[in-house]
Design an enzyme around this catalytic site. Structure first.
Site, PDB file in Angstrom:
ATOM      1  N   SER A   1     -10.204  -5.787 -14.593  1.00 21.57           N
ATOM      2  CA  SER A   1     -11.186  -6.035 -15.653  1.00 21.57           C
ATOM      3  C   SER A   1     -11.215  -4.837 -16.585  1.00 21.57           C
ATOM      4  O   SER A   1     -10.921  -3.713 -16.166  1.00 21.57           O
ATOM      5  CB  SER A   1     -12.586  -6.210 -15.061  1.00 21.57           C
ATOM      6  OG  SER A   1     -13.110  -4.957 -14.657  1.00 21.57           O
ATOM      7  N   ASP A   2     -11.545  -5.067 -17.866  1.00 17.71           N
ATOM      8  CA  ASP A   2     -11.880  -3.913 -18.684  1.00 17.71           C
ATOM      9  C   ASP A   2     -13.157  -3.323 -18.087  1.00 17.71           C
ATOM     10  O   ASP A   2     -13.883  -3.998 -17.354  1.00 17.71           O
ATOM     11  CB  ASP A   2     -12.049  -4.276 -20.162  1.00 17.71           C
ATOM     12  CG  ASP A   2     -11.932  -3.024 -21.046  1.00 17.71           C
ATOM     13  OD1 ASP A   2     -12.034  -1.894 -20.508  1.00 17.71           O
ATOM     14  OD2 ASP A   2     -11.736  -3.165 -22.272  1.00 17.71           O
ATOM     15  N   TRP A   3     -13.425  -2.073 -18.414  1.00 19.01           N
ATOM     16  CA  TRP A   3     -14.534  -1.370 -17.749  1.00 19.01           C
ATOM     17  C   TRP A   3     -15.881  -1.990 -18.147  1.00 19.01           C
ATOM     18  O   TRP A   3     -16.330  -1.846 -19.272  1.00 19.01           O
ATOM     19  CB  TRP A   3     -14.456   0.122 -18.092  1.00 19.01           C
ATOM     20  CG  TRP A   3     -13.654   0.903 -17.067  1.00 19.01           C
ATOM     21  CD1 TRP A   3     -14.072   2.037 -16.425  1.00 19.01           C
ATOM     22  CD2 TRP A   3     -12.348   0.628 -16.542  1.00 19.01           C
ATOM     23  NE1 TRP A   3     -13.111   2.457 -15.528  1.00 19.01           N
ATOM     24  CE2 TRP A   3     -12.048   1.621 -15.574  1.00 19.01           C
ATOM     25  CE3 TRP A   3     -11.410  -0.379 -16.760  1.00 19.01           C
ATOM     26  CZ2 TRP A   3     -10.851   1.636 -14.857  1.00 19.01           C
ATOM     27  CZ3 TRP A   3     -10.217  -0.356 -16.040  1.00 19.01           C
ATOM     28  CH2 TRP A   3      -9.959   0.640 -15.107  1.00 19.01           C
ATOM     29  N   GLY A   4     -16.448  -2.708 -17.226  1.00 15.12           N
ATOM     30  CA  GLY A   4     -17.690  -3.405 -17.527  1.00 15.12           C
ATOM     31  C   GLY A   4     -17.444  -4.799 -18.080  1.00 15.12           C
ATOM     32  O   GLY A   4     -18.368  -5.449 -18.564  1.00 15.12           O
ATOM     33  N   GLY A   5     -16.213  -5.272 -17.990  1.00 19.58           N
ATOM     34  CA  GLY A   5     -15.893  -6.578 -18.573  1.00 19.58           C
ATOM     35  C   GLY A   5     -16.165  -7.745 -17.641  1.00 19.58           C
ATOM     36  O   GLY A   5     -16.093  -8.905 -18.045  1.00 19.58           O
TER      37      GLY A   5
END
Ligand code: BGC
Length: 746
Positions: free
Chosen positions: A260-264
């Site tokens: 995942s993108d960071w916090g995605g």
């Protein structure tokens, strides 16, 4: 007796297999290792593998000797160490790196060999720093010049980015470090990146926005891919059934890990079922959610475990995720190779300098002002970007470098005693010296009134033989930076005004645009020489001086179209629905955005007649590019001759007709004649870069493959080749066609 001995031997053969730890055997087939390890894992251990344990790492399985996975940004150098739970830098003293040129520069080399060098060098730095996953390269398409992160990507064209991304990945992964190609998919702007739901036709998706990702997976063999923040078809891209399951896994057969993108990641159920393998960055400071251990609250941590224990979901999906993560680990930290990587060595410095020198684009050179002539004695360098550290800033790609050669330092070093170099500021930005927790160390403050700063520059320009203005954007907020888009197409900090004033008193003026984006150039008629200088990393100043003084003959080509005004881009002709998006009628916090320009991004739009443009966007825009996609001059000249088509092979002879060695990126565009469906006038389908001595000729050969002629049939959901005629255009830029041939599909 014989019987007993035989069964003993059989037992001896069998015992080691039954009890051996196949997963530890780097020579065993990877799938056997994966299955073997999987069988040994407890539920908790499996869950530990699929979500973060710190800002940039996920837990391994210490009991089994399976190491932690360490990720790092990417994509231009290895990010400084940050604290366990925070974005703030950890203050190490041994994590300074080489900053390689931004990916826009790499794309501008039009040279896949440069990508390979880049990938190898950055991969070695990642390995040395103990990282398994490099968060890059980025290949989101340049849809609007306002996108704050275009500098981290490879331009507007799917063929260019698809061709350039592959060797980068191979170079990185040859070091046993996984490339994590980002941001999959449709993350084409920063404004509203966490909330925007992109509406795009299947044709534009498959023909424009996905090819580079597909090439990264299928040709590059990428071991990981990063889901983007935005939504598509009402689902977040990090757990998006269409993108991750249907396309990435089923159509492209991706066998790596989706990160995942960071916090995605923001939904356990979707994350379980829609193909996310590893969740990172969900609570940004690591502590907000859950007092003892925020990571246990990740969507793929305790909430997932609770569903499994309650019998609400099975473990099939979990096992599949774990398989993908184990494969990643066996390909990287447990691959059995002994390699240590390297940091900031001379080779990396020279790679950075070569790529920067080959990517700088000579956009305009009226009267042959460049390279700097011997008769020039007094050089005046003007502009903040000549002295501002630019490896710092821009968001997650910000770097802590071992050194950075500024343009001014590079010019002074090269000028030596032969030229008298003077510097004046000309304009002053915000004076910021700290960005993304990184202290640049430079003193940027200048509190003098604008009039005084300008007057000083104008007076100095009157005295100079040559003025080199080094400006552009600077990776501060809204100036080519993650998280926010640019606010304007025009240059910031009053640069247009001072450039015009300098040009009025000294016609021998060069403008160097340091940016990853197109900018307005209202003074273009008055400024004879223009270079696109990019964010070029540690060796920026050396590379720029190489080109200015002619030690390197420029050969970069523009990876995007520079139109005169923002409103000349179709994404800016149809209102907020098309950019930057409008509020969802039910949930105003969510944004909806419609890519109504469809396939017609960049030169695909610029190629349209005003009538066709009107039919597309409602605006009969007549503007032509200031500089076309694929454009870039040299200090020598190239003649194209003898375009011949024999069967599937097109050949063209290129001759260096000038008096110095140079390189040319020969481009092949395909123009379908009378197509059955709407298609761009022409599309880049191949390119080759060649080096030629003065007077030398070489033949360049292109094979015409069916896939170069196809379009994506959205009804049948497949690539289709129609019978008919296809004009093949051999070109030096998308606006400079040098030869033609007609190809026919019966
Ligand atoms: C960025 C990614 C980056 C990640 C980790 C995110 O905000 O979008 O590109 O890799 O942070 O720093």
């Amino acid at each position: 007796m014989k019987k007993i001995l035989l069964s003993l031997a059989t037992a001896m053969l069998l015992v080691p297999t039954a009890f051996s730890q196949v997963y530890l055997d780097a020579k065993a087939p990877i799938e056997e290792r994966v299955e073997d390890a999987l069988e040994r894992l407890t539920l908790e251990e499996k869950l530990g593998l699929i979500h973060a344990q710190s800002k940039f790492s996920s837990a391994g399985v210490p009991r089994l000797g399976i190491p932690t996975v360490w990720c790092t940004d990417g994509p231009h150098g290895i990010r400084a160490e940050v604290l366990w739970d925070e974005w703030n830098t950890a203050g190490w003293t041994n994590d300074s790196v080489t900053a390689f040129p931004a990916l826009t520069c790499l794309a501008a080399t039009f040279n896949p060999n440069m990508s390979l060098l880049y990938g190898r060098a950055i991969g070695e730095e990642a390995l040395y720093r103990g990282k398994q996953v490099l968060l890059g390269p980025g290949v989101n398409i340049y849809r609007t010049p306002l996108n704050g992160r275009n500098f981290e990507y490879m331009g507007e064209d799917p063929c260019l980015s698809a061709t350039m991304v592959v060797p980068y990945i191979k170079g990185v992964q040859a070091q046993g470090v996984a490339a994590c190609v980002k941001h999959f998919a449709l993350n084409n702007q920063e404004d509203g990146r966490h909330t925007t739901n992109v509406h795009v036709s299947d044709r534009a998706l498959y023909e424009i926005y996905l090819p580079a990702f597909k090439a990264a997976v299928q040709q590059g063999g990428a071991w990981s891919i990063m889901g983007s923040y935005n939504r598509y078809r009402d689902q977040y891209a990090c757990h998006n059934q269409y993108l991750l399951q249907d396309i990435l896994r089923k159509e492209w057969h991706f066998d790596g890990a989706v990160i995942s993108d960071w916090g995605g990641c923001c939904n356990t159920d979707q994350a379980i079922h829609n193909g996310l393998d590893m969740e990172f960055g969900s609570w940004t400071n690591g502590l907000t959610e859950g007092k003892s251990n925020a990571y246990a609250n990740y969507y793929l941590a305790d909430p997932y475990r609770d569903l499994i224990l309650a019998g609400k979901v099975g473990t099939e999906e979990l096992d599949q995720k774990v398989r993908n993560v184990l494969r990643l680990i066996f390909r990287t930290s447990m691959n059995g190779y002994v390699k240590y990587g390297a940091l900031c060595n001379e080779e990396h410095q020279s790679v950075a300098r070569r790529i920067a020198g080959e990517g700088i684009v000579l956009l305009q050179n009226n009267g042959g002002l460049l390279p700097i002539k011997k008769e020039v004695k007094k050089i005046l360098v003007v502009g903040e970007n000549a002295i501002k550290p630019l490896t710092v800033g821009g968001g997650s790609s910000s770097l802590k470098v071992k050194y950075e050669i500024s343009p001014l330092a590079g010019i002074c070093e090269r000028a030596g005693k032969d030229f008298d170099v003077k510097y004046v500021r000309g304009y002053v930005g915000t004076g910021a010296t700290v960005q993304d927790g990184m202290v640049s160390g430079a003193e940027m403050e200048d509190k003098r009134p604008v009039a005084e700063v300008q007057a000083e520059a104008v007076a100095a320009a009157r005295e100079a033989d040559l003025v080199i203005f080094i400006g552009g954007l600077n990776k501060e907020g809204h100036q080519d930076c993650e998280g926010v888009d640019r606010l304007q197409y025009e240059l910031p900090y009053g640069q247009d005004e001072i450039i015009a004033k300098l040009a009025a008193v000294n016609p021998n003026i060069v403008f160097v645009n340091i940016s990853g984006n197109a900018v307005a150039m209202p003074w273009l008629q008055q400024v004879p020489a223009v270079l696109q200088g990019w964010f070029n990393g540690s060796e920026a100043g050396h590379a720029l001086a190489d080109v200015l003084f002619g030690d390197v003959n420029p050969s970069g080509k523009l990876p995007f179209t520079i139109m005169p005004a923002l409103t000349d881009y179709p994404a800016h002709q149809m209102g907020a629905e098309v950019y930057p998006g409008v509020s969802n009628e039910h949930y105003p916090i969510l944004m909806e955005e419609y890519y109504k320009e469809d396939l017609f991004v960049g030169y695909r739009y610029a190629d349209l007649s005003p009538k066709a443009r009107k039919a597309l966007t409602g605006v009969a825009c007549k503007s032509q590019p200031l500089f076309a996609f694929g454009h870039g001059l040299s200090y020598t000249t190239f003649a194209y001759s003898d375009v011949k088509l024999e069967g599937r092979f097109l050949t063209v002879t290129i001759t260096n007709t000038g008096d110095r060695a140079g390189k040319e990126a020969v481009q092949l565009y395909v123009a379908p004649q009378k197509p059955k469906v709407a298609r761009p006038v022409k599309e880049l389908k191949a390119f080759k870069k060649i080096a030629l001595e003065p007077g030398e000729s070489r033949t360049v050969k292109f094979e015409i493959k069916d896939e170069m002629l196809q379009y994506f049939d959205d009804q049948k959901h497949e690539w289709t080749l129609d019978a008919g005629k296809y004009q093949l255009l051999v070109a030096s830029s998308s606006a400079d066609i040098r030869g033609k041939a007609m190809y026919e599909v019966k």
